[in-house]
Design a protein around this motif. Structure first.
Motif, PDB file in Angstrom:
ATOM      1  N   ASP A  86       0.722  -1.208   0.124  1.00 60.42           N
ATOM      2  CA  ASP A  86       0.298   0.028  -0.074  1.00 60.42           C
ATOM      3  C   ASP A  86       0.894   1.203  -0.099  1.00 60.42           C
ATOM      4  O   ASP A  86       0.618   2.248  -0.652  1.00 60.42           O
ATOM      5  N   THR A  87       1.986   1.060   0.792  1.00 60.77           N
ATOM      6  CA  THR A  87       2.949   2.299   0.801  1.00 60.77           C
ATOM      7  C   THR A  87       3.367   2.543  -0.544  1.00 60.77           C
ATOM      8  O   THR A  87       3.780   3.872  -1.008  1.00 60.77           O
ATOM      9  N   ALA A  88       4.175   1.562  -1.235  1.00 58.76           N
ATOM     10  CA  ALA A  88       4.272   1.744  -2.771  1.00 58.76           C
ATOM     11  C   ALA A  88       3.506   2.228  -3.641  1.00 58.76           C
ATOM     12  O   ALA A  88       3.743   3.147  -4.449  1.00 58.76           O
ATOM     13  N   VAL A  89       2.282   1.663  -3.500  1.00 58.96           N
ATOM     14  CA  VAL A  89       1.317   2.187  -4.549  1.00 58.96           C
ATOM     15  C   VAL A  89       0.939   3.539  -4.256  1.00 58.96           C
ATOM     16  O   VAL A  89       0.708   4.369  -5.088  1.00 58.96           O
ATOM     17  N   GLU A  90       0.707   3.916  -3.052  1.00 58.84           N
ATOM     18  CA  GLU A  90       0.595   5.492  -2.763  1.00 58.84           C
ATOM     19  C   GLU A  90       1.635   6.337  -3.212  1.00 58.84           C
ATOM     20  O   GLU A  90       1.537   7.611  -3.728  1.00 58.84           O
ATOM     21  N   PRO A 318      11.027  -1.531   6.772  1.00 64.66           N
ATOM     22  CA  PRO A 318      10.076  -2.004   7.940  1.00 64.66           C
ATOM     23  C   PRO A 318      10.841  -2.168   9.336  1.00 64.66           C
ATOM     24  O   PRO A 318      12.013  -2.225   9.575  1.00 64.66           O
ATOM     25  N   ASN A 319       9.707  -1.813  10.551  1.00 66.33           N
ATOM     26  CA  ASN A 319      10.423  -1.763  11.732  1.00 66.33           C
ATOM     27  C   ASN A 319      10.196  -3.252  12.304  1.00 66.33           C
ATOM     28  O   ASN A 319       9.642  -4.385  11.766  1.00 66.33           O
ATOM     29  N   ILE A 324       6.227  -0.664   7.863  1.00 67.03           N
ATOM     30  CA  ILE A 324       7.016   0.515   7.623  1.00 67.03           C
ATOM     31  C   ILE A 324       6.461   1.490   8.674  1.00 67.03           C
ATOM     32  O   ILE A 324       5.105   1.828   8.778  1.00 67.03           O
ATOM     33  N   SER A 325       7.300   2.472   9.217  1.00 68.26           N
ATOM     34  CA  SER A 325       6.781   3.301  10.190  1.00 68.26           C
ATOM     35  C   SER A 325       6.079   4.414   9.814  1.00 68.26           C
ATOM     36  O   SER A 325       6.376   4.925   8.731  1.00 68.26           O
ATOM     37  N   GLY A 326       4.958   4.758  10.607  1.00 63.55           N
ATOM     38  CA  GLY A 326       4.204   5.924  10.237  1.00 63.55           C
ATOM     39  C   GLY A 326       5.021   7.274   9.843  1.00 63.55           C
ATOM     40  O   GLY A 326       4.534   7.771   8.768  1.00 63.55           O
ATOM     41  N   LEU A 332       7.302   9.902   2.967  1.00 63.40           N
ATOM     42  CA  LEU A 332       7.085   9.415   1.634  1.00 63.40           C
ATOM     43  C   LEU A 332       5.920   9.998   0.881  1.00 63.40           C
ATOM     44  O   LEU A 332       6.007  10.434  -0.209  1.00 63.40           O
ATOM     45  N   ARG A 333       4.777  10.343   1.646  1.00 64.38           N
ATOM     46  CA  ARG A 333       3.694  10.782   1.184  1.00 64.38           C
ATOM     47  C   ARG A 333       3.914  12.111   0.706  1.00 64.38           C
ATOM     48  O   ARG A 333       3.456  12.623  -0.270  1.00 64.38           O
ATOM     49  N   GLU A 334       4.635  12.934   1.715  1.00 61.81           N
ATOM     50  CA  GLU A 334       4.816  14.418   1.327  1.00 61.81           C
ATOM     51  C   GLU A 334       5.911  14.658   0.171  1.00 61.81           C
ATOM     52  O   GLU A 334       5.773  15.386  -0.739  1.00 61.81           O
TER      53      GLU A 334
END
Length: 485
Positions: A86-90, A318-319, A324-326, A332-334
């Protein structure tokens, strides 16, 4: 009965058709070798991919394990590979590479050839398989998977014994490439231990095995054969960066060639584009004491990797929970939002464009208007072959009041070879930037900051054959603040 005049009319029409000249489309120029393969082109267009460093080091708070760790220390109680995906897709990332085995030798899959793996972990009662979980999470989301299998193994007793260890390594390589579906990138390095500095890695055997098992894979190492290391772990390429290089001049693990890796070679006989690897944090594995790099730093890395004809491999570890930590997700979103903000709009899109010349003349299919369409690879401006070769140019004229911008993007039609050796950018007659190579993508952040321009001219002053420019963009970067502004 049909009249003689009718037949005469038919015969005359057929005669005219027989002598009329068909209209042919102007052919493309000859390519300049070497050329990228299909899989290399697809890889280049990804622009950013993700590394996932995860293993026993995550739980020991170290960067390099000893190989003596108890597998029981690996216990990610909340591991969720779908969260990684999900993190990668976003982030708009289409490929993630997982450390299947790092230097400590601990395997994230239940290898038949060692018990130093998830088999000895309390996680999933010893029945877990991190690679399988990642593959199952990635496939329905359209995310491709890559793997890193460290050549250096600090745990296995066979390390240091050339034949024995290479047989072991090939056996594990075969497991990974036979049991988990399509793998799009396999990552090799030349790391070795000081206890066995003369250990030989049979790279040729490894590469042959990889190509036998996976026909569409890209192999990464210092020397390719499909992707080369950029020569550092800062995420930066050289200001000059050719996708071409001579593989015969490369060797894996040789620090003396780092400058050559960073710049490539205009006379190179091999297409071997560079990959820039860097971590979002200081270390490669997750550490509680570390925080992600600032947005400004990540953007600098983007401009000096993707913006210098490379691909960015960004590590997001990953932690200990297995997530993957918040704060990494948020940074990454920014980062993704910033890139979309900067490059989502091409301010030159509706400008009038002309050029020094064009292949086939007007209507020949190679006009300057091609640099403003949505195809950034296979439609392009091509000047005439007989034009003065030190004065190729393409110029944009603004409408109304012009535009405010501080970034200029240039892209070549690399499917026909990398050509541009030197170029200059002028705004309203003043030179504002200059550079050497372009390749798949070259980004110029203007040192003087924001300019309000009414005309932009890009001059190609040196090129291998006629330059082929596939895309040009003028962009506004609100995050770029040169000193003094």
């Amino acid at each position: 009965m049909l009249s003689h005049s009718f037949f005469a009319t038919i015969l005359l029409s057929l005669f005219r058709l027989s002598i009329s000249k068909p209209e042919f489309v102007t052919t493309p120029p000859l390519p300049i070798l070497p050329l990228p393969s299909y899989s290399q082109l697809k890889w280049q267009q990804r622009e950013i991919i993700m590394f996932l460093h995860f293993g026993v080091n995550t739980f020991t708070d170290t960067e390099r394990g000893t190989g003596k760790e108890n597998p029981a220390i690996f216990n990610p109680t909340g591991l969720n590979a779908a969260q990684w995906v999900d993190t990668a897709v976003e982030a708009g990332v289409s490929l993630v590479i997982l450390t299947a085995k790092h230097h400590d030798g601990f395997c994230l899959w239940p290898s038949k050839y060692t018990d130093h793996s998830v088999i000895g972990s309390p996680w999933e009662n010893g029945h877990g398989d991190v690679i399988q979980m990642l593959v199952e999470a990635a496939k329905p989301r359209g995310i491709d998977v890559g793997l890193y299998l460290s050549p250096w193994d600090r745990h296995d007793r066979r390390y240091g014994h050339d034949k024995e260890y290479n047989e072991f390594y090939l056996a594990q390589l075969q497991e990974l490439l036979s049991n988990y579906g399509s793998v799009r990138e396999i990552w090799f390095d030349g790391a070795k231990g000081t206890d066995a500095p003369n250990m030989s890695y049979y790279f040729s055997d490894w590469f042959s095995m990889v190509n036998e098992l996976q026909s569409s894979i890209n192999i990464f190492s210092d020397a390719g054969p499909n992707i080369r290391w950029v020569g550092n772990e800062n995420g930066f390429a050289g200001k000059t960066c050719w996708s071409t290089i001579n593989r015969s001049s490369l060797s894996i693990g040789n620090a003396s060639i780092e400058d050559y890796l960073s710049t490539g070679d205009p006379k190179g006989t091999d297409w071997l584009p560079a990959e820039c690897d860097v971590s979002i944090q200081t270390g490669w594995f997750w550490h509680k004491s570390e925080s992600p790099k600032k947005l400004s730093k990540l953007l600098e890395i983007y401009y000096k990797s993707v913006g210098r004809n490379c691909l960015l491999l960004l590590n997001v570890p990953p932690n200990t929970t297995g997530l993957i930590s918040g704060y990494d997700v948020q940074r990454l979103r920014e980062f993704t939002t910033a890139i979309d903000t900067i490059f989502g709009t091409n301010l030159a899109e509706k400008w009038y464009v002309k050029s020094s010349s064009q292949r086939g003349g007007k209507g020949g299919g190679f006009g300057p208007e091609n640099v403003l369409d949505s195809d950034h690879l296979w439609t392009y401006w091509a000047p005439r072959d007989d034009q003065d070769e030190d004065d190729y140019w393409i110029e944009f004229k603004g409408i109304d009041d012009g535009a405010r911008f501080n970034v200029v993007r240039i892209q070549e039609a690399i499917g026909l070879g990398q050509r541009i050796k030197r170029h200059e950018i002028y705004v309203d007659g003043d030179r504002v930037a200059s550079g050497t190579t372009v390749g798949y993508k070259r980004l110029h952040r203007l040192k003087m900051g924001v300019v309000h321009g009414h005309s932009v001219r890009i001059r190609i002053t040196e090129s291998r054959g006629v330059p082929l420019v596939s895309s040009v963009g003028l962009h506004f970067d609100p995050f770029w603040h040169p000193r003094g502004q």
